[in-house]
Scaffold this motif. Sequence first.
Motif, PDB file in Angstrom:
ATOM      1  N   UNK A  81       0.830  -1.226   0.000  1.00 23.73           N
ATOM      2  CA  UNK A  81       0.000   0.000   0.000  1.00 23.73           C
ATOM      3  C   UNK A  81       0.854   1.262   0.000  1.00 23.73           C
ATOM      4  N   UNK A  82       1.923   1.242   0.774  1.00 21.62           N
ATOM      5  CA  UNK A  82       2.756   2.441   0.941  1.00 21.62           C
ATOM      6  C   UNK A  82       3.460   2.847  -0.357  1.00 21.62           C
ATOM      7  N   UNK A  83       3.532   1.920  -1.314  1.00 23.26           N
ATOM      8  CA  UNK A  83       4.234   2.218  -2.569  1.00 23.26           C
ATOM      9  C   UNK A  83       3.283   2.492  -3.739  1.00 23.26           C
ATOM     10  N   UNK A  84       1.953   2.460  -3.493  1.00 21.45           N
ATOM     11  CA  UNK A  84       0.984   2.650  -4.592  1.00 21.45           C
ATOM     12  C   UNK A  84       1.267   3.922  -5.382  1.00 21.45           C
TER      13      UNK A  84
ATOM     14  N   UNK B 230      12.438   0.150  -4.943  1.00 18.30           N
ATOM     15  CA  UNK B 230      12.467  -1.014  -4.055  1.00 18.30           C
ATOM     16  C   UNK B 230      11.335  -2.010  -4.234  1.00 18.30           C
ATOM     17  N   UNK B 231      10.721  -2.046  -5.420  1.00 16.28           N
ATOM     18  CA  UNK B 231       9.658  -3.019  -5.671  1.00 16.28           C
ATOM     19  C   UNK B 231      10.291  -4.367  -6.033  1.00 16.28           C
ATOM     20  N   UNK B 232       9.657  -5.451  -5.623  1.00 12.42           N
ATOM     21  CA  UNK B 232      10.219  -6.762  -5.954  1.00 12.42           C
ATOM     22  C   UNK B 232      10.110  -7.008  -7.461  1.00 12.42           C
ATOM     23  N   UNK B 233      11.115  -7.677  -8.054  1.00 16.25           N
ATOM     24  CA  UNK B 233      11.078  -7.952  -9.499  1.00 16.25           C
ATOM     25  C   UNK B 233       9.826  -8.737  -9.910  1.00 16.25           C
ATOM     26  N   UNK B 234       9.354  -9.633  -9.032  1.00 14.64           N
ATOM     27  CA  UNK B 234       8.165 -10.436  -9.347  1.00 14.64           C
ATOM     28  C   UNK B 234       6.934  -9.540  -9.483  1.00 14.64           C
ATOM     29  N   UNK B 235       6.766  -8.588  -8.538  1.00 15.21           N
ATOM     30  CA  UNK B 235       5.616  -7.664  -8.592  1.00 15.21           C
ATOM     31  C   UNK B 235       5.697  -6.799  -9.850  1.00 15.21           C
ATOM     32  N   UNK B 236       6.909  -6.336 -10.170  1.00 14.60           N
ATOM     33  CA  UNK B 236       7.092  -5.505 -11.367  1.00 14.60           C
ATOM     34  C   UNK B 236       6.707  -6.283 -12.626  1.00 14.60           C
TER      35      UNK B 236
END
Length: 465
Positions: free
Chosen positions: A188-191, A218-224
């Motif tokens: 949520x904090x990165x939306x 700092x987003x995980x590669x999988x989420x990206x």
Amino acid sequence: MAEEAAVRAQGEVVRRLKQDKADPDEIAKEVAKLLEMKAQLGADEGKHKFVLKTPKGTRDYSPKQMAIRERVFNAIITCFKRHGAEVIDTPVFELKETLTGKYGEDSKLIYDLKDQGGELLSLRYDLTVPFARYLAMNKIANIKRYHIAKVYRRDNPAMTRGRYREFYQCVNDRRILDGMFAVCGVPDSKFRTICSSVDKLDKMPWEEVRSEMVGEKGLSPEAADRIGEYVQLHGGLDLIERLLQDAKLSQNKLAKEGLGDMKLLFEYLTLFGITGKISFDLSLARGLDYYTGVIFEAVLLQQENDHVEEPVSVGSVAGGGRYDGLVGMFDPKGRKVPCVGVSIGIERIFSILEQRVEASEEKIRTTETQVLVASAQKKLLEERLKLISELWDAGIKAEVLYKKNPKLLNQLQYCEDTGIPLVAIVGEQELKDGVVKLRVVATREEVNVRRENLVEEIRMRTRRP
């Protein structure tokens, strides 16, 4: 001297660019460099010289350019009025706290004014936040308004140039985006910060945006990678239906609401017969924090040619969306006022029209003068002034040359140069006969008109079809 040689070389660069009719922005940049070099040279010689240039990111507009701008404004205002809009205005600066926290990462582009020992002020960044403040202050819950005014951003502007053909609209919904981020595993904090990255997809390829998300934010590669699967989708009702059946998105409350509203929007667009110009685009993010629902952009497509298989996007010329929570930020009781708006990029549209006019060599009139009051003989200044006074009183746009005894040829040439369509000629014989000789500049046709009928004759001959 080496400095003088450098100035001469720079002068040659400017001359060559002008000769080659290069990009005006590039010419302006090199001219500014030349002026600075000359000023430095003057300073070195102990002479103080001003550098005459506009501040970075601003420009002057000549009468010809302003005529084109007015054409743009009039087209837009006519459209607004056709839909029942009213006009308002707000101050060019606002309290700093009014603008703070409304623009996400773009807040760094706000111009803060120097503290004068009173209120802390900033130049307005857009017209939306001041409008929300205006609504809350005046307790207005229902208004259809338009507002045309300058806004200020500490940006590094680069105007895309080229030939353009048509607009198309991209549409998305912030709830679909937020739902998509949630199901892809974005915290949520990165939306908002990830939304800001997605907003760059019209300027940067996906690989660079992904790199920013992972490396800088700092987003995980999988989420990206999961986001990448969605944001490269675009289509129409068929895509909306497909996403409503999507195993992940259909389970998210926000995304489901957004997709439901998007489906309704496309049903309305079908009624207006414009779905062919609208694309539902999951990469459309619009980085501003205050959007709560549907968001949209009008994008220009580059002129098709033999080397391009399909039109290429060259930039946004309008954008907007729904911002139901913004007014509540200013209201003491936090009451929500549903709002939706669009902002039109006047500068980009103006640049495009300016290029089009230059390419077509169309002659642009910088005045709206209908008739020049002229005389064929000397000592008729008073008669010219009497006649022009009658025309002005009747609402006719008229001019007279500011010379006591101008030559008729010079008066006719002035009309040719400025595009004035008619000449009203007073002479001794015409005064005796109670007539005015009316000359059509384009055809050189001349006709005697009774003085009392002159106003109506001018109106008839200059009436737009």
